[in-house]
Motif scaffolding. Sequence first.
Motif, PDB file in Angstrom:
ATOM      1  N   THR A  38      25.512  68.517  62.266  1.00  0.00           N
ATOM      2  CA  THR A  38      24.142  68.025  62.419  1.00  0.00           C
ATOM      3  C   THR A  38      23.920  67.302  63.743  1.00  0.00           C
ATOM      4  N   LYS A  39      24.914  66.526  64.178  1.00  0.00           N
ATOM      5  CA  LYS A  39      24.712  65.743  65.402  1.00  0.00           C
ATOM      6  C   LYS A  39      24.971  66.548  66.674  1.00  0.00           C
ATOM      7  N   LYS A  72      20.745  70.210  55.019  1.00  0.00           N
ATOM      8  CA  LYS A  72      21.820  69.227  55.164  1.00  0.00           C
ATOM      9  C   LYS A  72      22.524  69.039  53.834  1.00  0.00           C
ATOM     10  N   ASN A  96      22.549  61.453  60.504  1.00  0.00           N
ATOM     11  CA  ASN A  96      22.899  62.706  61.178  1.00  0.00           C
ATOM     12  C   ASN A  96      24.402  62.856  61.404  1.00  0.00           C
TER      13      ASN A  96
END
Length: 60
Positions: free
Chosen positions: A33-34, A8, A16
């Motif tokens: 990320t989500k 990340k 997130n």
Amino acid sequence: MNNFQWCKSSYCGGINNCVEVGQAPGVVAVRDTKNRDGGTLVVDRGTFAAFLAAVKSGRL
């Protein structure tokens, strides 16, 4: 996309709502990320390096 080593952004702050960058031999990938299954942008390392240089210089 299982062969990528994902990390990340350091600017995420543990939530997130970020992007992740994955590395594999010769390529770099970027995903949300989500929504990890929503699609992945994959480019060669030279293209990614040029993109980062442009962002850092303020051209993008």
